[in-house]
Design an enzyme around this catalytic site. Structure first.
Site, PDB file in Angstrom:
ATOM      1  N   LYS A  99      -4.732   2.843  17.334  1.00  0.00           N
ATOM      2  CA  LYS A  99      -5.089   2.038  16.170  1.00  0.00           C
ATOM      3  C   LYS A  99      -3.911   1.954  15.198  1.00  0.00           C
ATOM      4  O   LYS A  99      -2.926   2.686  15.335  1.00  0.00           O
ATOM      5  CB  LYS A  99      -6.308   2.649  15.471  1.00  0.00           C
ATOM      6  CG  LYS A  99      -6.057   4.048  14.917  1.00  0.00           C
ATOM      7  CD  LYS A  99      -7.309   4.647  14.299  1.00  0.00           C
ATOM      8  CE  LYS A  99      -7.013   6.042  13.749  1.00  0.00           C
ATOM      9  NZ  LYS A  99      -8.185   6.641  13.087  1.00  0.00           N
ATOM     10  N   TYR A 136      17.262   3.673 -10.626  1.00  0.00           N
ATOM     11  CA  TYR A 136      16.434   3.308 -11.768  1.00  0.00           C
ATOM     12  C   TYR A 136      16.008   4.524 -12.591  1.00  0.00           C
ATOM     13  O   TYR A 136      15.559   5.532 -12.046  1.00  0.00           O
ATOM     14  CB  TYR A 136      15.166   2.591 -11.303  1.00  0.00           C
ATOM     15  CG  TYR A 136      15.405   1.229 -10.688  1.00  0.00           C
ATOM     16  CD1 TYR A 136      16.055   0.222 -11.382  1.00  0.00           C
ATOM     17  CD2 TYR A 136      14.935   0.951  -9.404  1.00  0.00           C
ATOM     18  CE1 TYR A 136      16.250  -1.020 -10.808  1.00  0.00           C
ATOM     19  CE2 TYR A 136      15.115  -0.288  -8.831  1.00  0.00           C
ATOM     20  CZ  TYR A 136      15.775  -1.280  -9.535  1.00  0.00           C
ATOM     21  OH  TYR A 136      15.967  -2.506  -8.978  1.00  0.00           O
TER      22      TYR A 136
END
Length: 375
Positions: free
Chosen positions: A35, A259
């Site tokens: 899956k 940042y």
């Protein structure tokens, strides 16, 4: 041309892991769960590798995943278990996809589909997700008997799922599952397959294996729990995540990086820019912590993980543009890294850095990352 973002997948490792686990859980059969795009490894390629390793079954969450495997020409026994109302059950019957069924209402909907549906009845033994609750078991099983006698369904399996909340809770669930099986037999059901255990339960408890086990993360060489040693079991990680260094600069002590300047260089250091970021599945929570190997030398993310890139603090290690940066994997002797395997970070190290589990690290790797398959 060098791939900008690359996940190298060893199909041989997947096959090997299935072979290894088959020997552990025998005589139970093995369902390889592929899956979520094969836990990020590629569903079709992972399914083919698992079958080559001796998997008897494949498992997916929903029908779209099942149909993709069928469209790829994979005809192995296949179970899908997470369904919305109005799901394409008739198409599933035609495609010979077995259906996990979790309620009387869902059973009725499947029984109304064209053809004879092959179903696995799920009972809730304590996880409290899918599955019929204890008070509904008798009616659930009786309804299944009626539909089976009418030729609308064929009950191939009865199943449940462990909560993995500790040995005591797991033992209680094993007992609950055994009680469900006894009740099903008493009303006339004779399933071919009884399955309860996923990777953790299958590895830890012989009593949880029954006729079939569902192996997900362990198929890809990773441990399903902190107290399981994948390497000791002989499992091999299947994915290596890497990218080329695209910029190198020497930074002076005291300068901020990325940042917000969450990171300041403590001394003069070499900074390597690597084009992998949270847009590719690199967890932002691993900012300032995620380990990276370049040319066999260990570095660490400096500053915040950005959408498309990370900066790696490499100290005084020699780094050049075009060198391959490896975030995690098992790459001894591969072209992805010129260093030794011992320096390459593991998926588990990344999980620790991001305060999550190894399942999430590999499964979240994004679509911009090219998957390359090697035997």
């Amino acid at each position: 041309m060098t791939d900008l973002r690359l996940a190298t997948i060893s199909t041989g490792a997947i096959s090997h892991n299935v072979e290894t686990l088959r020997a552990l859980v025998a005589p139970a059969q093995v369902m390889a769960v592929v899956k979520a795009n094969g836990y990020g490894h590629g569903a079709i390629e992972s399914a083919q590798a698992a079958l080559a390793g001796g998997a008897h079954w494949l498992g997916v969450a929903d029908l779209s995943e099942a149909f993709a495997l069928r469209d790829a020409g994979i005809d192995a026994p296949l179970l899908a278990w997470l369904h919305q109302p109005g799901a394409a059950f008739s198409e599933a019957v035609r495609a010979k996809v077995d259906l996990g069924i979790s309620s009387i209402a869902q059973l009725s909907e499947v029984a109304a589909a064209s053809g004879t549906a092959r179903v696995h009845l799920k009972v809730d033994t304590g996880l409290h997700r899918n599955g019929a609750v204890l008070s509904d078991w008798q009616r659930f099983f009786e309804a299944a008997v009626a539909h089976e006698l009418a030729g609308r369904i064929r009950v191939r399996g009865i199943w449940s799922h462990l909560a993995n909340a500790g040995a005591e809770h797991d033992a209680q669930q094993i007992d609950q599952f055994s009680a469900a099986l006894a009740m099903a037999e008493a009303v006339g059901l004779r399933p071919e397959f009884r399955h309860l255990a996923a990777s953790e339960g299958a590895i830890k408890y012989a009593s949880a294996r029954f006729d079939l086990v569902r192996l997900g993360i362990s198929t890809f060489g990773l441990a399903p729990a902190d107290d399981v040693d994948a390497a000791a079991l002989g499992l091999v990680p299947a994915m290596t995540l890497s990218a080329p260094v695209v910029s190198v600069k020497r930074a002076l002590a005291g300068v901020g990086v990325s940042y917000g300047f969450d990171f300041y260089c403590e001394s003069d250091t070499t900074l390597a820019l690597v084009p992998l970021g949270y847009g590719d599945g690199v967890p932002r929570h691993a900012s300032n912590r995620g380990p990276v190997t370049i040319n066999g030398a260990r570095g660490q993310i400096a500053g915040r993980v950005a959408m498309d890139q990370i900066v790696v603090n490499m100290g005084d290690a020699p780094v050049a543009i075009g060198d391959r940066a490896v975030l995690f994997g098992n790459v001894a002797g591969s072209a992805a890294d010129s260093g030794t395997a011992s320096t390459v970070p593991s998926v588990d190290e990344w999980a620790a850095a991001a305060e999550t589990i190894n399942y999430e690290i590999v499964t979240r790797i994004g679509s911009r990352v090219i998957r390359r398959y090697e035997s």
